[in-house]
Design a protein around this motif. Structure first.
Motif, mmCIF file in Angstrom:
data_model
loop_
_atom_site.group_PDB
_atom_site.id
_atom_site.type_symbol
_atom_site.label_atom_id
_atom_site.label_comp_id
_atom_site.label_asym_id
_atom_site.label_seq_id
_atom_site.Cartn_x
_atom_site.Cartn_y
_atom_site.Cartn_z
ATOM 1 N N LEU A 38 -7.939 -0.888 1.925
ATOM 2 C CA LEU A 38 -8.675 -0.539 3.070
ATOM 3 C C LEU A 38 -9.725 -0.369 3.728
ATOM 4 C CD1 LEU A 38 -5.788 2.378 3.340
ATOM 5 C CD2 LEU A 38 -5.074 -0.212 4.449
ATOM 6 N N TYR A 48 -10.208 -3.297 6.880
ATOM 7 C CA TYR A 48 -10.860 -2.436 8.163
ATOM 8 C C TYR A 48 -12.295 -3.281 8.389
ATOM 9 C CZ TYR A 48 -12.708 1.195 11.335
ATOM 10 O OH TYR A 48 -13.559 1.555 12.349
ATOM 11 N N PHE A 80 0.757 -1.176 -0.441
ATOM 12 C CA PHE A 80 -0.014 0.106 -0.186
ATOM 13 C C PHE A 80 1.104 1.125 0.581
ATOM 14 C CE2 PHE A 80 -3.188 -2.782 2.290
ATOM 15 C CZ PHE A 80 -4.229 -2.761 1.218
ATOM 16 N N THR A 124 -2.558 3.586 7.038
ATOM 17 C CA THR A 124 -2.793 2.516 6.496
ATOM 18 C C THR A 124 -2.446 1.303 7.198
ATOM 19 O OG1 THR A 124 -2.370 2.733 3.886
ATOM 20 C CG2 THR A 124 -1.621 0.486 4.776
#
Lengths: 116, 134
Positions: free
Chosen positions: B48, B52, A66, A108
Motif C-alpha cells: 500500500l 500510495y 488486499f 486500502t
C-alpha cells in the motif's frame, strides 16, 4: 429463524486470502521488496507504474486482494493468540483482530482511490 | 452485581503452558505457520505504501524505493519473505486435504494437486512480472 452467522464468511475469506497470499504475493514481494529497491532489476519508470496502478481493473483486483489478505491475516492471528499463546479473552481478541483488518480495509480503499 | 444463584457451575481448565509449542518440531512449525499472518499483513502495508507513493509523484516513488533499500527494511522483508515461503509451501500441501478434486469421477492424486498449484504460481508470477516490467 436462527441468527445469520458470520463465521462461514470469515472462513471463506480466510481461504481466499490464503490462496492470494500463496499465488500472487510472492512475485509482488520479489519485485517491490527486493528486485527494484536493490536494483536486481532496473525499476520500471513512474509513468508506466502510474498507468498500471491507476487502471480500474488493477484497482479492483488490488482492492479485492488486499481485503482478503487482511481478513486472512486477522483470522489466522486470532487463532494464533487463542491456541498458540493461550489467550482466552476471546471476544477482545476477535474485536481487535477484525477491527484492525477493517481499519486496514478502509485505508486500502483510500490509498487505492488516491492513486487512481 | 450479579444475582446470586442456587448452584454455581465451575469448569476445570487444565492449565497449559504458553510455550507448549516449543516442545515438538511439528508444534513449532504449526505456530510459525500461523505467525506468517503477521508478515502477510506487513506486506499488505508495504505494498500500500508503494501504491500510495506511485499515486503521489515520481519523487515520492523514488523515495519509496530508497526507503525500501534501507538495511532495516531489507532485514524485515527477508524475515517476512521466509514466513511467506512457509505459508506458500504449507498452503499448497494442505489443499489436497481441504479439497476433493475429481477428474472423470476419479479422485485426483495429492501430488498432482500440489504440482498444479506450483504451475499456477509460476504462470501468475510470469504474467505479473511481465505486466509490471514491460
Amino acid at each position: 429463524m436462527s441468527r445469520p452467522r458470520v463465521e462461514p464468511l470469515v472462513w471463506l475469506m480466510f481461504s481466499g486470502g490464503g490462496v492470494m497470499a500463496a499465488v500472487f504475493l510472492p512475485v509482488l514481494v520479489f519485485m517491490f521488496a527486493f528486485a527494484f529497491p536493490l536494483e536486481w532489476i532496473s525499476p520500471p519508470d513512474h509513468d508506466h507504474l502510474s498507468a498500471v496502478v491507476g487502471h480500474p481493473l488493477t484497482l479492483l483486483f488490488l482492492l479485492g486482494m488486499f481485503v482478503v489478505l487482511l481478513v486472512h491475516s486477522a483470522h489466522r492471528f486470532r487463532y494464533t493468540l487463542y491456541d498458540g499463546l493461550q489467550i482466552k479473552a476471546k471476544r477482545t481478541v476477535a474485536v481487535l483482530c477484525y477491527g484492525t483488518a477493517a481499519v486496514g480495509a478502509i485505508t486500502t480503499v483510500v490509498v487505492l482511490l488516491s492513486a487512481a | 452485581m450479579s444475582t446470586p444463584r442456587a448452584t454455581e457451575v465451575r469448569v476445570y481448565n487444565r492449565p497449559m503452558s504458553t510455550w507448549w509449542w516449543t516442545r515438538r518440531r511439528t508444534y513449532f512449525v504449526f505456530v510459525m505457520r500461523e505467525l506468517s499472518s503477521i508478515f502477510v499483513a506487513w506486506f499488505v502495508g508495504f505494498l500500500l505504501a508503494f501504491v500510495y507513493s506511485v499515486g503521489r509523484s515520481e519523487a515520492a516513488y523514488q523515495d519509496f524505493l530508497d526507503w525500501a533499500a534501507t538495511p532495516w527494511v531489507v532485514v524485515i522483508n527477508v524475515i517476512a519473505a521466509a514466513f511467506l515461503a512457509l505459508h506458500v509451501v504449507t498452503w499448497f500441501s494442505l489443499t489436497p486435504q481441504a479439497m476433493d478434486v475429481r477428474i472423470g469421477g476419479q479422485k485426483a492424486p495429492a501430488a498432482a494437486i500440489i504440482a498444479s498449484q506450483y504451475v499456477g504460481l509460476a504462470v501468475v508470477s510470469a504474467f505479473v512480472l511481465w505486466l509490471v516490467t514491460r
